[in-house]
Scaffold this motif. Structure first.
Motif, PDB file in Angstrom:
ATOM      1  N   PHE A   1      34.591  34.680  37.290  1.00 54.17           N
ATOM      2  CA  PHE A   1      35.847  34.945  37.996  1.00 54.17           C
ATOM      3  C   PHE A   1      36.547  33.638  38.360  1.00 54.17           C
ATOM      4  N   ASN A   2      35.792  32.671  38.909  1.00 55.16           N
ATOM      5  CA  ASN A   2      36.388  31.388  39.293  1.00 55.16           C
ATOM      6  C   ASN A   2      36.917  30.636  38.078  1.00 55.16           C
ATOM      7  N   LEU A   3      36.153  30.687  36.992  1.00 52.83           N
ATOM      8  CA  LEU A   3      36.615  30.029  35.768  1.00 52.83           C
ATOM      9  C   LEU A   3      37.887  30.697  35.268  1.00 52.83           C
TER      10      LEU A   3
ATOM     11  N   ALA B   1      40.823  29.351  37.170  1.00 52.63           N
ATOM     12  CA  ALA B   1      41.217  28.008  36.750  1.00 52.63           C
ATOM     13  C   ALA B   1      41.962  28.050  35.420  1.00 52.63           C
ATOM     14  N   LEU B   2      41.495  28.874  34.510  1.00 54.36           N
ATOM     15  CA  LEU B   2      42.178  28.994  33.215  1.00 54.36           C
ATOM     16  C   LEU B   2      43.570  29.601  33.382  1.00 54.36           C
ATOM     17  N   ARG B   3      43.687  30.575  34.265  1.00 50.86           N
ATOM     18  CA  ARG B   3      45.000  31.196  34.496  1.00 50.86           C
ATOM     19  C   ARG B   3      45.973  30.194  35.090  1.00 50.86           C
ATOM     20  N   SER B   4      45.478  29.273  35.917  1.00 49.35           N
ATOM     21  CA  SER B   4      46.362  28.293  36.551  1.00 49.35           C
ATOM     22  C   SER B   4      46.963  27.327  35.536  1.00 49.35           C
TER      23      SER B   4
ATOM     24  N   LEU C   1      45.951  32.323  29.403  1.00 46.05           N
ATOM     25  CA  LEU C   1      45.780  33.679  29.906  1.00 46.05           C
ATOM     26  C   LEU C   1      44.781  34.488  29.096  1.00 46.05           C
ATOM     27  N   ASP C   2      44.769  34.301  27.781  1.00 49.34           N
ATOM     28  CA  ASP C   2      43.788  35.035  26.967  1.00 49.34           C
ATOM     29  C   ASP C   2      42.365  34.667  27.371  1.00 49.34           C
ATOM     30  N   ASP C   3      42.127  33.357  27.539  1.00 52.08           N
ATOM     31  CA  ASP C   3      40.795  32.907  27.940  1.00 52.08           C
ATOM     32  C   ASP C   3      40.454  33.410  29.335  1.00 52.08           C
ATOM     33  N   ALA C   4      41.442  33.379  30.218  1.00 49.88           N
ATOM     34  CA  ALA C   4      41.216  33.867  31.579  1.00 49.88           C
ATOM     35  C   ALA C   4      40.834  35.338  31.565  1.00 49.88           C
ATOM     36  N   ALA C   5      41.541  36.144  30.775  1.00 51.85           N
ATOM     37  CA  ALA C   5      41.232  37.575  30.695  1.00 51.85           C
ATOM     38  C   ALA C   5      39.806  37.792  30.205  1.00 51.85           C
ATOM     39  N   GLY C   6      39.375  36.967  29.249  1.00 52.66           N
ATOM     40  CA  GLY C   6      38.002  37.069  28.773  1.00 52.66           C
ATOM     41  C   GLY C   6      36.994  36.796  29.872  1.00 52.66           C
ATOM     42  N   CYS C   7      37.273  35.807  30.712  1.00 51.87           N
ATOM     43  CA  CYS C   7      36.374  35.497  31.831  1.00 51.87           C
ATOM     44  C   CYS C   7      36.315  36.653  32.833  1.00 51.87           C
ATOM     45  N   TYR C   8      37.476  37.217  33.147  1.00 52.32           N
ATOM     46  CA  TYR C   8      37.489  38.336  34.099  1.00 52.32           C
ATOM     47  C   TYR C   8      36.712  39.523  33.535  1.00 52.32           C
ATOM     48  N   ARG C   9      36.834  39.754  32.247  1.00 53.57           N
ATOM     49  CA  ARG C   9      36.095  40.873  31.639  1.00 53.57           C
ATOM     50  C   ARG C   9      34.582  40.632  31.698  1.00 53.57           C
ATOM     51  N   ARG C  10      34.165  39.369  31.509  1.00 52.61           N
ATOM     52  CA  ARG C  10      32.737  39.076  31.627  1.00 52.61           C
ATOM     53  C   ARG C  10      32.258  39.304  33.056  1.00 52.61           C
ATOM     54  N   ALA C  11      33.092  38.904  34.024  1.00 53.63           N
ATOM     55  CA  ALA C  11      32.727  39.137  35.420  1.00 53.63           C
ATOM     56  C   ALA C  11      32.570  40.627  35.699  1.00 53.63           C
ATOM     57  N   LEU C  12      33.462  41.429  35.142  1.00 55.74           N
ATOM     58  CA  LEU C  12      33.429  42.875  35.388  1.00 55.74           C
ATOM     59  C   LEU C  12      32.295  43.560  34.633  1.00 55.74           C
TER      60      LEU C  12
END
Length: 476
Positions: A86-88, A91-94, A98-109
């Motif tokens: 989630f934290n990563l 940082a990617l979204r900032s 956005l694609d990479d950030a979405a991938g991180c959020y999906r891994r968190a979920l």
């Protein structure tokens, strides 16, 4: 001599419990600089401790510092820690990855399906990527977990607004404001949704409330101006757009909106200047190129207008309005085949674009196909009942009779609204023609006079060079 660190083989993987406890204490107390200082020391001693990297990365992020490296290390070292991914993602979204950030959020979920904050930030990233349906689904899941989160209701409303689901968007904005009455963005976006629903007075009230809460909210001022413009309050609209630009001079949308208001008032030179300023801010703003073309056409600068419409299409090839407007100026230059191609392309992109149907009707009338033209004007009216151009176009096709009383009623209804002069003028001439055709010369005179008065307000100053250009183009 320099005392270096001991060999890596001797470094323990996890720091002492006391060190971790102190990091936790300082983090909770929001002493981020202290967490950063101690974290940097500890990652040297314990480079394989994901927990230490996590504290360091979070402390950097909370200070607005570059945290990506530390958070990537954290996620690699703690692959089963939902918060690390989630934290990563944050940082990617900032940095707009956005694609990479979405991938991180999906891994968190995947690790923690009930992680509400990850559902929210995933939805935000998806909205930024234009994946609106997926964003809506994520916002809805977040609200199952946090039904009282006003910001999520508001963000869901924003996604629904972009999808054109206006009624539910209004419901979501209103729910957000029930929970948090001073949520400025919800007031502003509620105003936009109400505006799109044609509830202009309610839209004005919402925008004014947003401005009361945040007087320097430039977008609210320019959105208020748009609603006032559609209410026919052109001077007030102008003032709102100018206020927006005083607050935020680089707000390109406000420059475009100011240009639109100036154009409504017949101030075409000032309108072109405003559009050009918007393009200085954002040269790739297709709407600014298209609207600049409209103002140049109003000034009789047909060649320059054509160039602006074509530039809009370079930026946005599937821009239906630009194709239609290009068709208009091509018709003005007697380039009828090209005009029809542009018109048909506009209709292919947006079959419900009333302006393209009006243009097609005019092209049919040019061929003497008056019945077909009238049918097209009526189809445009079915889509846009207040289309002054379509109502006026019907009158131009034939001699009107007393049997056209229904046409007269609707034309007068549209004309009675506070239309921009450039739209009211042809409609007044059309109404005058109706009365002329039925031999009511007094009423004909009244409407012709009104049209003439408005024409004086919105006619560009005589420009001999441009007049010569127009005449030259019309005879080729």
């Amino acid at each position: 001599f320099v005392a270096g660190p001991p060999p890596a083989a001797l470094w323990p993987k996890t720091p002492a419990h006391a060190d971790l406890s102190q990091l936790v204490t300082n983090m909770r107390a929001q002493r981020y600089q202290e967490v950063e200082r101690r974290g940097r020391e500890l990652v040297v001693q314990h480079p394989n401790s994901g927990v230490v990297w996590k504290f360091l990365g979070v402390s950097l992020g909370m200070q607005g510092k570059e945290a990506l490296h530390a958070l990537e290390k954290t996620a690699n070292l703690l692959p089963d820690d939902a918060e690390a991914h989630f934290n990563l993602g944050n940082a990617l979204r900032s940095v707009r990855r956005l694609d990479d950030a979405a991938g991180c959020y999906r891994r968190a979920l995947k690790i923690r399906p009930d992680f509400a904050a990850a559902h929210i930030t995933l939805a935000d990233a998806l909205r930024g990527l234009g994946q609106l349906d997926a964003a809506v689904a994520s916002y809805r899941r977040a609200l199952e977990l946090e039904p009282g989160n006003a910001e999520v209701h508001s963000n869901l409303g924003t996604a629904l607004l972009k999808l054109g689901q206006l009624h539910e968007a209004v419901v979501r904005f209103r729910r957000a404001l029930e929970i948090k009455p001073d949520l400025v963005l919800a007031h502003g976006n509620l105003g936009n949704a109400l505006h799109n629903l044609g509830l202009l007075n309610e839209a004005v009230a919402s925008h004014r409330r947003a401005i009361e809460l945040a007087p320097d909210f430039a977008a609210a001022h320019t959105n208020l101006g748009n609603a006032l413009r559609d209410l026919g309050q052109f001077d007030d609209a102008l003032a709102s757009h100018r206020r927006a630009l005083e607050i935020q001079p680089d707000l390109a949308e406000a420059g475009i909106n100011l240009g639109n208001a100036l154009r409504d008032l017949g101030q075409y030179d000032a309108a072109t200047a405003s559009y050009r300023r918007a393009l200085e801010i954002d040269p790739h703003f297709a709407v600014a190129h298209c609207n600049l073309g409209g103002a140049l056409r109003d000034l009789g600068r047909i060649g320059d207008a054509e160039a602006s419409f074509r530039q809009a299409l370079v930026v946005k090839p599937d821009y239906a309005e630009a194709h239609s407007n290009l068709g208009v100026v091509l018709r003005q230059q007697n380039r009828m085949v090209e005009a029809e191609v542009s018109c048909l392309r506009a209709r292919e992109i947006d079959p419900n674009l009333a302006a393209a149907l009006v243009l097609l009707a005019e092209l049919q009338a040019d061929k003497g196909q008056f019945a077909e033209a009238e049918e097209l004007f009526k189809r445009a009216i079915a889509i846009e009942p207040n289309s002054a151009e379509a109502w006026a176009g019907i009158s131009s096709l034939r001699k009107m009779t007393a049997n056209d009383a229904a046409w007269l009623t609707e034309a007068q209804r549209v004309a009675s609204q506070r239309l921009p002069p450039r739209q009211e003028v042809p409609l007044r001439y059309a109404i005058g023609k109706y009365f002329d055709d039925v031999h009511d010369y007094a009423q004909a005179f009244t409407n012709y006079q009104r049209a003439n008065e408005l024409t004086k307000l919105c006619t560009a100053k005589h420009d001999r060079q441009h007049l010569a250009q127009v005449v030259s183009q019309s005879v080729h």
